[in-house]
Design an enzyme around this catalytic site. Structure first.
Site, mmCIF file in Angstrom:
data_model
loop_
_atom_site.group_PDB
_atom_site.id
_atom_site.type_symbol
_atom_site.label_atom_id
_atom_site.label_comp_id
_atom_site.label_asym_id
_atom_site.label_seq_id
_atom_site.Cartn_x
_atom_site.Cartn_y
_atom_site.Cartn_z
ATOM 1 N N CYS A 134 0.823 -1.216 0.000
ATOM 2 C CA CYS A 134 0.000 0.000 0.000
ATOM 3 C C CYS A 134 0.854 1.260 0.000
ATOM 4 C CB CYS A 134 -0.933 -0.008 1.215
ATOM 5 S SG CYS A 134 -1.944 1.473 1.334
ATOM 6 N N CYS A 137 -0.478 4.023 2.231
ATOM 7 C CA CYS A 137 -0.198 3.856 3.659
ATOM 8 C C CYS A 137 1.279 4.105 3.973
ATOM 9 C CB CYS A 137 -0.533 2.430 4.114
ATOM 10 S SG CYS A 137 -2.050 1.760 3.436
ATOM 11 N N ASP A 138 2.182 3.599 3.134
ATOM 12 C CA ASP A 138 3.599 3.568 3.502
ATOM 13 C C ASP A 138 4.494 4.453 2.637
ATOM 14 O OD1 ASP A 138 2.934 1.645 5.407
ATOM 15 O OD2 ASP A 138 3.149 0.013 3.968
#
Ligand code: NAP
Length: 309
Positions: A134, A137-138
């Site tokens: 992701c 997300c990261d």
């Protein structure tokens, strides 16, 4: 034991749209959120194919708005994960990981699909330590660094483009020359200066040490030549698989790939159990289609409940 008329399992576009239709028909409706509240859509960055939004909007914002809409209409959300469903008698009994049980007169399964993996040993070794599924997300951790994205679908192209906004350099590694991603997205990506396409290339290994990922080795499928690409992170975006493990012994019919078998009306093989969204097919994983099938499932569930009274 909690009782409800309609239970939607999954809180992505399919489950939430089903809930909107269920609650507006006058039936008590609960949405089970599970581990991934909002489903896969919250990982999508700029969406410009969801009708009704003139400018690109993030998947997170779309889901946030849908959740608020549900709450305003009286849908109840529960942070619970389904582990088993008893389908032998009605109401159906759903068992949650916490031990909670929910008795539901009609069930709409809308558990979506989660990220697939490459399946190589080094991917497992570095998962969470330089390998991620992701970018939303990261991606932040790779500011001014180099990242590789693996895959040739919409998600891979989207994640690669997203990462170019703060990474020094991004490689998009795809095993073929042509893409599953929409042409317009691929064309836009090709024009980005710090994004390099590495095509016809399969990942052989992800390399690094205790401190994390250092490089990736890819093999050109045509020439068989190996190439090492220095990178700080690897984002795997190679499709999705349905999250239907909890249905294994439930009697609900699944395909060999774990997708729920439904007819054109969203009915499963068990009367009173319906399914919608990405957990029912592997071809049209689009938010708008998931939402549409959620609406259809709820309309069918409402007809079922009306007749069942
Ligand atoms: P996808 O469309 O199924 O694409 C998966 C990609 O990963 C394919 O290019 C595939 O290669 C590649 N792949 C699969 N296994 C691989 C492996 N072991 N090694 C290397 N490459 C591998 O999946 P997705 O991009 O995750 O998207 C899922 C669904 O959501 C799609 O229907 C997509 O259209 C939709 N989506 C839509 C949007 C949007 O409309 N904004 C955004 C994100 C996702 P091959 O092509 O060679 O098979």
């Amino acid at each position: 034991m909690i009782n409800t008329d309609i239970l939607a399992i999954g809180s992505g576009p399919a489950g939430c749209t089903a809930a909107i239709y269920g609650v507006r028909s006058g039936y008590k409706t609960i949405v089970l959120c599970g581990a991934s509240h909002g489903g896969q859509l919250v990982k999508t960055n700029d969406m410009e194919n969801f009708p009704g939004f003139v400018d690109p909007i993030s998947g997170y914002e779309v889901m946030d708005r849908i959740h608020k809409q549900c709450s305003r209409l009286g849908v109840e959300f529960m942070q619970e994960t389904a582990v088993k469903i008893e389908t032998g008698a009605r109401p159906f009994t759903l068992h949650c990981a916490s031990g909670l049980q929910i008795a539901a007169r009609a069930v709409i399964i809308s558990v979506g699909a989660c990220a697939s993996r490459l399946g190589i040993e080094s991917e497992k070794r570095f998962m969470g330590k330089g390998v991620s599924t992701c970018a939303t997300c990261d991606g932040f951790f790779y500011k001014n660094k180099t990242a590789c994205v693996i895959g040739g679908g919409n998600r891979a192209v989207e994640e690669a483009v997203f990462l170019t906004k703060f990474c020094k350099k991004v490689y998009l590694i795809h095993r073929r020359e042509t893409f599953r991603a929409h042409k317009v997205s691929v064309d836009k990506a090709r024009a980005i200066a710090n994004l390099e396409f590495v095509l016809s290339s399969a990942v052989e290994s992800i390399n690094g040490d205790e401190s994390g990922v250092k490089s990736i080795t890819v093999r050109n499928i045509n020439t068989k030549v190996l190439r090492d690409i220095e990178t700080d992170g690897v984002f795997v975006a190679v499709g999705t698989r349905p999250q239907t493990d909890f249905l294994k012994d439930s009697g609900v019919e699944l395909t060999s790939g774990g997708y729920i078998v439904v007819n054109e009306k969203t009915h499963t093989n068990i009367k009173g159990i319906f399914a919608a969204g990405d957990c029912t097919n592997s071809m049209y994983n689009q938010a708008v289609i998931a939402a549409g099938s959620g609406a259809k499932a709820a309309m069918e569930a409402v007809s079922f409940l009306n007749e069942d009274c």
